[in-house]
Design an enzyme around this catalytic site. Structure first.
Site, short mmCIF file in Angstrom:
data_model
loop_
_atom_site.label_atom_id
_atom_site.label_comp_id
_atom_site.label_asym_id
_atom_site.label_seq_id
_atom_site.Cartn_x
_atom_site.Cartn_y
_atom_site.Cartn_z
NE ARG A 1 -11.00 -9.59 -2.42
CZ ARG A 1 -11.32 -8.62 -3.28
NH1 ARG A 1 -11.61 -8.92 -4.53
NH2 ARG A 1 -11.33 -7.36 -2.90
CE LYS B 1 -3.83 -1.95 2.72
NZ LYS B 1 -4.94 -1.67 1.80
#
EC number: 3.4.11.1
Length: 509
Positions: free
Chosen positions: A369, A295
């Site tokens: 996920r 990130k």
């Protein structure tokens, strides 16, 4: 914090504070009585414009010793203005007023207070309208208790000189109606319990990633179980996770030096040995760097909040315990760090999930996920009535819905409707998003059964579509709380959402 109900009046009630209300440009019943006793000072505050007719505007009123008023101080709070020929008042105005009162009292030296919000249910009073439906005294009492408890929260864990806790320890809901007094007792208990659950969620979310680790969450589960005989807990470590064939979960965890944990908490407040539970699944990424798909550095500190789903499961369990709820609920937490290292997964790696389906990891920052899909397969063993997963899953959901509504996806409309209604009732709303087959093609991979991302278009939807492939055997809903789990900026911190929604759902499921 202790909550009571009592038939009393503001003149004879001895307390640290009496909270009274104004509506439109008039004082409500109890405020009028105090105004007479205090020489018209409350009405003068209204007439002078010092207290504007805006929801939540408040003013401290001095209480002279010779007045005969037993309260040490008076807080006058404005409810705003009515609508439709003064027949209705918006529930949001009531919330704002109670929020303001709670904030003011949590910053005051008052140790106890009496709140005269029941004046809103006097004969001839306007109807409180909550999203098209009338709200009763029980709803107001529940919101009041929740707001007073959450206003008392202070983050002190990592300060060398912590801010002292608020003095307020007792709140009385005053009413001269015996029927309403009985009705609000359970509502106060529920609201206070939800508030305590929200505060636990906030505390876990606010802790830094070097304290709130997967192992720390295991200890939190043990502490909850130690305090409640109806709650049992166990946890699986990373080796056990890998042995179960949870290849997607392990692909995220292996980049960190900290052991991943699968935490199972079972609260059995009802049902026999074979009763079907409702299951909550929480994403517990205690810090998310993005992994190899690193990130940007700006605001990366906020990735400690990436375990907001897990924190909300803890909060819901805490609330159920506090109110001794007659429900059977299992909470499962997928806890891990997402870190870059020589062991970390790489873009293009292919893993086999617990379900046997293979996944091409195109982006290691779509890790939530991956831990969730294996956990959703794991919970099949409980033969659940319903499964709700809660996750700070996608920035795309924040773009779509902002910070007000939680994104809701479901494979069963009846379940979605219950969650939507629970959110409205709890003042913790969700918005249903599409889970159409049209989006599934975006997850196609040339090298595996599916990819873990579906491109930038409809990113929140394709994330939910990914999870839906692992939920074929039970009614399932997904709550994307990326926009609602925490606030940024000057008020940075966990919000405690969606604990209210979850508890309201579980109590009515």
């Amino acid at each position: 914090m202790k909550f009571l109900t009592q038939k009393t009046d503001a003149l004879s009630r001895a307390s640290g504070c009496s909270v009274v209300f104004a509506l439109d440009n008039a004082l409500l019943t109890t405020a009028l009585a105090l105004d007479d006793a205090l020489g018209g000072v409350l009405s003068q505050v209204i007439k002078s414009g010092d207290l504007k007719a805006k929801p939540g505007q408040s003013c401290w009123i001095p209480v002279p010793a010779a007045s005969g008023v037993k309260a040490a101080r008076v807080l006058l709070v404005h409810l705003g203005e009515t609508s439709e020929k003064k027949s209705k008042i918006a529930s949001g105005s009531v919330i704002s007023a109670l929020q303001s009162a709670a904030a003011a009292l949590s910053a005051s030296p008052a140790k106890d207070t009496t709140v005269f919000i029941d004046d809103l249910f006097a004969d001839g009073a306007p109807t409180i309208e909550h999203f098209g439906e009338p709200a009763d005294a029980s709803w107001v009492a529940e919101q009041m208790a929740k707001l007073f408890v959450t206003a008392s929260y202070r983050y002190t864990e990592t300060f060398s000189k912590p801010e002292p806790a608020p003095a307020l320890g007792k709140v009385t809901y005053a009413s001269d109606d015996a029927t309403r007094t009985r009705a609000v007792k359970s509502a106060l208990l529920k609201g206070a319990a939800i508030g305590e659950g929200m505060n636990l969620t906030r505390q876990l979310g606010n802790l830094p990633g070097n304290i709130c680790t997967p192992a720390y969450l295991v200890e939190q589960a043990k502490q909850l179980a130690a305090a409640c005989p109806k709650l049992t807990t166990k946890s699986l470590n990373e080796k056990q996770i890998e042995k179960l064939g949870m290849g997607a979960f392990h692909s995220v965890a292996k980049g960190s030096d900290l052991d991943a944990q699968l935490i199972i908490m079972e609260y059995k407040g009802a049902g026999g040995a074979k009763s079907q539970p409702h299951v909550l699944v929480g994403k517990g990424i205690t810090f998310d760097t993005g992994g190899i798909s690193l990130k940007p550095g700006a605001n990366m500190d906020e990735m400690k909040f990436d375990m907001g789903g897990a924190a909300s499961v803890f909060g819901a369990m805490k609330a159920l315990i506090e109110m001794d709820a007659k429900v059977h609920v299992i909470g499962v937490i997928a806890a891990a760090e997402n870190m870059p290292s020589g062991r970390a997964s790489k873009p293009g790696d292919i893993v086999t999930s617990m379900s046997g389906q293979t996944i091409e990891i195109l982006n290691t920052d779509a890790e939530g996920r991956l831990v969730l899909c294996d956990t959703l397969t794991y919970v099949e063993r409980f033969k659940p009535k319903s499964v709700v997963d809660i996750a700070t899953l996608t920035g795309a959901c924040v773009i779509a819905l902002g910070n007000h509504a939680t994104g809701l996806y479901s494979n069963e409309q009846a379940l979605a409707d219950k969650l939507l209604a629970a959110g409205v009732g709890a003042n913790d709303r969700a918005w249903q998003m599409p889970l159409w087959d049209d989006y599934q093609k975006q997850l196609d991979s040339n090298f595996a059964d599916m990819a873990n991302i579906g491109g930038p278009a409809g990113g929140s939807v394709t994330a939910a579509c990914f999870l839906s492939r692992f939920t074929k055997s039970y009614p399932w809903a997904h709550l994307d709380i990326a926009g609602t789990a925490w606030q940024s900026g000057a008020k940075k911190g966990s919000t405690g959402r969606p604990v209210s929604l979850l508890v309201n759902y579980l109590l009515n499921a």
